[in-house]
Scaffold this active site. Structure first.
Site, PDB file in Angstrom:
ATOM      1  CE  LYS A 132       2.492   5.070   8.005  1.00  0.00           C
ATOM      2  NZ  LYS A 132       1.118   4.991   8.514  1.00  0.00           N
ATOM      3  CE1 TYR A 162      -2.336   3.299   2.539  1.00  0.00           C
ATOM      4  CE2 TYR A 162      -3.635   2.609   0.651  1.00  0.00           C
ATOM      5  CZ  TYR A 162      -3.383   3.506   1.667  1.00  0.00           C
ATOM      6  OH  TYR A 162      -4.177   4.627   1.791  1.00  0.00           O
ATOM      7  CG  ASP A 172       5.918   3.828   0.460  1.00  0.00           C
ATOM      8  OD1 ASP A 172       4.725   3.698   0.124  1.00  0.00           O
ATOM      9  OD2 ASP A 172       6.272   4.495   1.460  1.00  0.00           O
TER      10      ASP A 172
HETATM   11  P1  KE4 Z   1      -0.658   8.553   4.449  1.00  0.00           P
HETATM   12  O1  KE4 Z   1      -1.225   9.239   3.223  1.00  0.00           O
HETATM   13  O2  KE4 Z   1      -1.707   7.711   5.193  1.00  0.00           O
HETATM   14  O3  KE4 Z   1       0.089   9.513   5.375  1.00  0.00           O
HETATM   15  O4  KE4 Z   1       0.479   7.532   3.961  1.00  0.00           O
HETATM   16  C1  KE4 Z   1       0.143   6.578   2.989  1.00  0.00           C
HETATM   17  C2  KE4 Z   1       1.118   5.421   3.082  1.00  0.00           C
HETATM   18  C3  KE4 Z   1       2.135   5.330   2.154  1.00  0.00           C
HETATM   19  N1  KE4 Z   1       3.033   4.318   2.192  1.00  0.00           N
HETATM   20  C4  KE4 Z   1       2.962   3.369   3.157  1.00  0.00           C
HETATM   21  C5  KE4 Z   1       3.977   2.264   3.169  1.00  0.00           C
HETATM   22  C6  KE4 Z   1       1.947   3.412   4.136  1.00  0.00           C
HETATM   23  O5  KE4 Z   1       1.872   2.448   5.079  1.00  0.00           O
HETATM   24  C7  KE4 Z   1       1.000   4.455   4.107  1.00  0.00           C
HETATM   25  C8  KE4 Z   1      -0.130   4.565   5.103  1.00  0.00           C
HETATM   26  N2  KE4 Z   1      -0.173   3.545   6.102  1.00  0.00           N
HETATM   27  C9  KE4 Z   1      -1.463   3.275   6.673  1.00  0.00           C
HETATM   28  C10 KE4 Z   1      -1.310   2.137   7.686  1.00  0.00           C
HETATM   29  N3  KE4 Z   1      -0.988   0.917   7.082  1.00  0.00           N
HETATM   30  C11 KE4 Z   1      -2.053   4.497   7.292  1.00  0.00           C
HETATM   31  C12 KE4 Z   1      -3.205   4.241   8.236  1.00  0.00           C
HETATM   32  C13 KE4 Z   1      -4.490   4.721   7.638  1.00  0.00           C
HETATM   33  O6  KE4 Z   1      -4.689   4.548   6.416  1.00  0.00           O
HETATM   34  O7  KE4 Z   1      -5.308   5.250   8.416  1.00  0.00           O
END
Ligand code: KE4
Length: 424
Positions: A267, A144, A239
């Site tokens: 994060k 993801y 990523d």
């Molecule tokens: P954000 O747009 O949520 O800040 O980041 C997206 C993203 C990009 N790349 C990786 C590897 C990620 O894990 C994420 C977002 N992670 C999720 C949890 N697995 C965020 C939690 C959520 O969607 O509320």
């Protein structure tokens, strides 16, 4: 456990927000419960609006590596906010944070700050396309990378020449240039490069897949990706939104000693504030506006309060490398507890643990790709989640998320959690 106030708040929230939440996984949809409303958090604990206390292993999906409300980070934010929340103009702190990131990850020769991981990934891919003049990208089934249209693709087999959108509202044409390979499967990657010679702008990968639970790269897999992308003039994007500053201060690229062309961070880099970063080789990043022709912008990018939180967080991690040994050891103890539970209770459960990331899968097969993760018993997971929560331990409400350990989790709390796991 009294959750009446959470319930009442949830009934109000669902009137105003889809599912009552601002991000789907928070809705507890996978575990058949209504979500808890959190009032505050400190160190390793979160406290809901009914006064219940939990040992937190979600850590806000990763940012909380130092624990919640770390005093020095809070102090840095308090000092910053009184000078104003946002200026829409350059500040010294942005350059300072860039230099800290570069010190930790030298492959980040030049970078741009944005406000979310999604934005960082979307922008990195646009820069890679602008730099190479190519359109196609490769991602991996089960990885993801945020919710930008081109990345919300049905995880089709690697033979698929184009991908089907995984979300309503995404035109098929928006994902036609997104090719899907299988994580830890070199043949699936080779096939895509052979069938799309000279057309692939970028390959994006989570160096440790942490959105299908936690799936480490097989020995040599990342080196294979580094070699095949170099051979094909394709930009290798790590990523590291989760692994950055998590596996080490230098992220997965230091942990596995593989140098990508570009990296995305989120994060931890913002210390819990809305902050993400994309960057990499200078000649790629010089394609980005206003220097180059790849347009990307953001009102709150490099926000002065977020950079204050990020700088202090990264400085603490750089000054205290012993934190990594501590949190990795804690994660190993938790993993052992899950294995003991599985063996003594005869439960179909396997564990993956990498650094301070781990995931217990309710399946007997070792999980090294998405299909094996997806074969887990979600009912068993749901029951496990409920037992943990009812006993004051807050893990991710989804089989396909990671368990995060922070520096604030004490030996006593880790031992208490291990006891609970072994006696589920
Ligand atoms: P954000 O747009 O949520 O800040 O980041 C997206 C993203 C990009 N790349 C990786 C590897 C990620 O894990 C994420 C977002 N992670 C999720 C949890 N697995 C965020 C939690 C959520 O969607 O509320």
């Amino acid at each position: 456990m009294n959750t009446s106030t959470s319930e009442a708040l949830f009934q109000e929230a669902i009137k105003m927000m889809p599912g009552g939440v601002n991000s789907p996984v928070r809705a507890f949809g996978y575990v058949g419960r209504n979500p808890l409303f959190i009032k505050r958090a400190s160190g390793s604990k979160i406290y809901d609006v009914d006064g219940n206390e939990y040992i937190d292993y979600v850590c806000s999906w990763g940012p909380g590596i130092l624990g919640h409300a770390h005093p020095e980070v809070i102090e840095a934010v308090q000092k910053a906010v009184v000078d104003g929340l946002t200026f829409g103009a350059p500040t010294e702190r942005e350059t300072k944070l860039c230099k800290l990131i570069n010190a930790c990850m030298p492959s980040m020769e030049m970078m741009r700050m944005v406000s979310s991981g999604t934005e960082a990934v979307m922008s990195a891919i646009r820069a890679a396309r602008g730099y190479t003049g190519r359109d196609k990208i490769i991602k991996f089934k089960g990885c993801y990378h945020g919710h930008s249209d081109g990345l919300l693709v049905k995880a089709g087999s690697a033979a698929l020449t184009s991908s089907v959108p995984d979300s309503a509202g995404v035109p098929k044409s928006f994902t036609e240039k997104t090719l899907v390979a299988l994580y830890n499967d070199e043949e699936s990657v080779k096939e895509l490069f052979e069938n799309n010679k000279g057309e692939i702008a970028a390959l994006i990968v989570e160096p440790v897949a942490a959105n299908m639970g936690v799936v480490p790269p097989k020995e040599g897999f990342l080196q294979f990706l580094r070699d095949i992308t170099k051979e094909n003039g394709t930009v290798l994007i790590f990523d590291e939104v989760i692994t950055g500053f998590r596996l080490s201060a230098g992220g997965a690229q230091e942990y596995y000693q593989i140098t990508p062309d570009m990296t995305t961070l989120g994060k931890i880099v913002g210390g819990g504030m809305p902050m993400a970063v994309y960057g990499g080789r200078k000649e790629i990043m010089e394609c980005v506006s206003p220097v180059g022709k790849v347009y990307q912008a953001g009102t709150l990018s490099g926000n002065p309060v977020a950079t204050a939180a990020g700088i202090k967080t990264v400085e603490i991690l750089m000054d205290h490398p012993e934190i990594y040994a501590q949190i990795d050891e804690s994660a190993k103890k938790l993993a052992k507890a899950y294995e003991t539970y599985a063996q003594t209770k005869g439960v179909d459960l396997t564990v993956n643990q990498v650094g301070s990331l781990l995931c217990a899968y309710f399946t007997k097969e070792k999980v090294d790709n998405y299909d094996k993760a997806a074969a887990s018993d979600l009912d068993a997971f749901s029951s496990y989640f409920g037992k943990m929560l009812d006993n004051g331990v807050y893990v991710a409400p989804s089989q396909f998320e990671a368990m995060f350990v922070s520096a604030a989790h004490t030996e006593k709390e880790i031992a208490k959690t291990c006891d609970l796991i072994m006696n589920l």
